[in-house]
Design a protein around this motif. Structure first.
Motif, short mmCIF file in Angstrom:
data_model
loop_
_atom_site.label_atom_id
_atom_site.label_comp_id
_atom_site.label_asym_id
_atom_site.label_seq_id
_atom_site.Cartn_x
_atom_site.Cartn_y
_atom_site.Cartn_z
N LYS A 110 0.84 -1.29 0.06
CA LYS A 110 -0.06 0.23 0.08
C LYS A 110 0.94 1.45 0.09
O LYS A 110 0.57 2.15 -0.63
CB LYS A 110 -0.92 -0.10 1.10
N TYR A 111 1.94 1.34 0.90
CA TYR A 111 2.82 2.50 1.06
C TYR A 111 3.99 2.51 0.21
O TYR A 111 4.84 3.48 0.33
CB TYR A 111 3.02 2.61 2.47
N LYS A 112 4.63 1.48 -0.35
CA LYS A 112 5.87 1.49 -1.00
C LYS A 112 5.89 2.56 -2.13
O LYS A 112 7.01 3.06 -2.07
CB LYS A 112 5.93 0.07 -1.73
N ASN A 113 5.05 2.89 -3.00
CA ASN A 113 5.12 3.84 -4.01
C ASN A 113 5.45 5.20 -3.08
O ASN A 113 6.19 6.09 -3.72
CB ASN A 113 4.05 3.95 -4.99
N ASP A 114 4.82 5.47 -2.17
CA ASP A 114 4.94 6.71 -1.35
C ASP A 114 6.37 6.83 -0.90
O ASP A 114 7.00 8.02 -0.94
CB ASP A 114 3.90 6.83 -0.17
N LEU A 115 6.98 5.71 -0.20
CA LEU A 115 8.03 5.58 0.33
C LEU A 115 9.18 5.74 -1.01
O LEU A 115 10.24 6.44 -0.35
CB LEU A 115 8.19 4.41 1.13
N ASN A 145 8.95 7.52 -3.20
CA ASN A 145 9.26 8.88 -3.85
C ASN A 145 9.91 9.76 -2.97
O ASN A 145 10.44 11.04 -3.37
CB ASN A 145 7.95 9.56 -3.65
N LEU A 146 10.26 9.42 -1.71
CA LEU A 146 11.30 9.92 -0.90
C LEU A 146 12.74 9.80 -1.41
O LEU A 146 13.13 8.94 -1.94
CB LEU A 146 11.14 9.49 0.52
N LYS A 162 9.61 16.84 2.73
CA LYS A 162 9.00 15.74 2.08
C LYS A 162 9.63 14.52 1.84
O LYS A 162 9.13 13.58 1.50
CB LYS A 162 8.54 16.46 0.76
N ASP A 163 11.22 14.56 2.34
CA ASP A 163 12.03 13.51 2.17
C ASP A 163 12.20 12.87 3.29
O ASP A 163 12.99 11.69 3.50
CB ASP A 163 13.00 13.76 1.41
N VAL A 200 4.03 3.78 9.97
CA VAL A 200 3.27 3.54 9.04
C VAL A 200 2.46 2.40 9.47
O VAL A 200 2.44 1.50 9.93
CB VAL A 200 4.06 2.86 7.66
#
Length: 335
Positions: free
Chosen positions: A10-15, A17-18, A57-58, A64
């Motif tokens: 669920k969250y890998k794409n958001d992570l 992006n960091l 943002k990074d 999580v």
């Protein structure tokens, strides 16, 4: 685990992006180098950067869903093909070989004791095509390729050096014996044997004696094209004798950086050189399995980077090495 896998998905794409994030997974949170036992979402980064130097943002979130996060630095991830690629300067631990063979390992950069010239160290069967010194398998001046021909090395583009000297290998062949007396003996014995066992044959082979080392050196075509720093190990610090129980490491073309324990010293072993040739080696040491085909020629060191041996043979259950002092004495070289 299924719940954690869903959270990661669920969250890998958001992570990702960091900035600096190169991976995400599950593990146990560590604090001051010790595992706390707490389940965590592990965020893998190429480089750890202090939080105050990151843009907001990074910054990796503290948690999580209901799981704490932990950040682990693992460096930049790359395909591990360096060992079989053309590398300049070439480092010990990468593919190399006589132009007639497939590929072995560049063991170490050494010096000629008399001249001080830099030389590339590996096995006879890597740099000199398993020669006994009187056959046509190799001769001084033959081209040495980096990478080896199996790894697409070719003349003249990939010539790293030229065969300088080698210790001839003594081996026994199953191709028969040219000695007239032995040939006559074979004929008589086979005549008698065939009266009872027609499908069996007796064959004599000449024993050429035992080997102590399987080693050779090549002269670099350009000294600036080679480095003494062993891949993933570093510089050789000294020389040490192997002992039972010693932990040792090697950096090889095929299996990379591996380690094992010395199990046997002062060993005499019989090694299959080709499909029809075998050789006896004395004064060897045996370690746990820490090599694969193509690792031949690797320098074996202890945990303090002292050279201990030169790897030349093995199986799925053991690795066999020359004592490095025998190698140095035989070739009149030093680190």
């Amino acid at each position: 685990m299924s719940n954690i896998s869903k959270i990661i998905s669920k969250y890998k794409n958001d992570l990702f992006n960091l900035n600096h994030v190169v991976g995400v997974g599950y593990g146990l949170k560590e604090k001051n180098g010790r595992k706390t036992g707490e389940k965590a979402i592990v965020v893998l980064v190429d480089k750890k950067v202090p939080q105050h130097r990151l843009k907001s943002k990074d910054i990796v979130p503290f948690s999580v869903d209901n799981y704490r996060t932990d950040v682990i630095e693992i460096g930049e991830l790359k395909l591990q093909d360096m060992r079989t690629s053309r590398l300049r300067p070439a480092q010990p631990g990468v593919s190399i070989g006589h132009y007639k063979i497939s590929a072995g390992t560049f063991g170490a950069l050494v010096k000629d004791k008399e001249t001080g010239d830099l030389l590339i160290l590996s096995n006879n069967h890597v740099l000199a095509n398993i020669t006994n010194g009187v056959d046509d398998r190799a001769r001084k001046g033959d081209p040495i390729l980096q990478p080896g021909s199996y790894d697409n090395g070719n003349k003249p583009d990939d010539v790293i050096g030229y065969l300088e000297r080698f210790i001839p290998l003594k081996w026994s062949s199953g191709s028969g014996n040219v000695c007239p007396v032995a040939a006559a003996g074979e004929k008589i014995l086979n005549f008698i044997l065939h009266l009872f066992k027609p499908s069996y044959n007796i064959r004599f082979t000449k024993s050429s004696g035992a080997n102590i080392v399987d080693c050779a050196v090549a002269r670099p075509a350009n000294e600036k094209a080679v480095s003494g720093k062993i891949l993933e190990i570093g510089e050789v610090k000294g020389v040490k004798e192997p002992s039972v129980g010693m932990r040792v490491l090697k950096s090889g073309r095929t299996s990379g950086l591996t380690q094992g324990e010395v199990k046997v010293v002062s060993a005499t072993v019989q090694v299959k050189m080709t499909e029809t040739e075998q050789a006896t080696f004395e004064d060897q040491f045996i370690t746990e399995p820490m090599s694969k085909p193509g690792d031949s020629g690797s320098l074996v060191v202890d945990r303090n980077n002292n050279a201990v041996g030169l790897l030349f043979a093995g199986s799925e259950k053991a690795t066999v090495c020359n004592r490095i002092t025998n190698v140095l004495d035989s070739l009149n070289i030093e680190f």
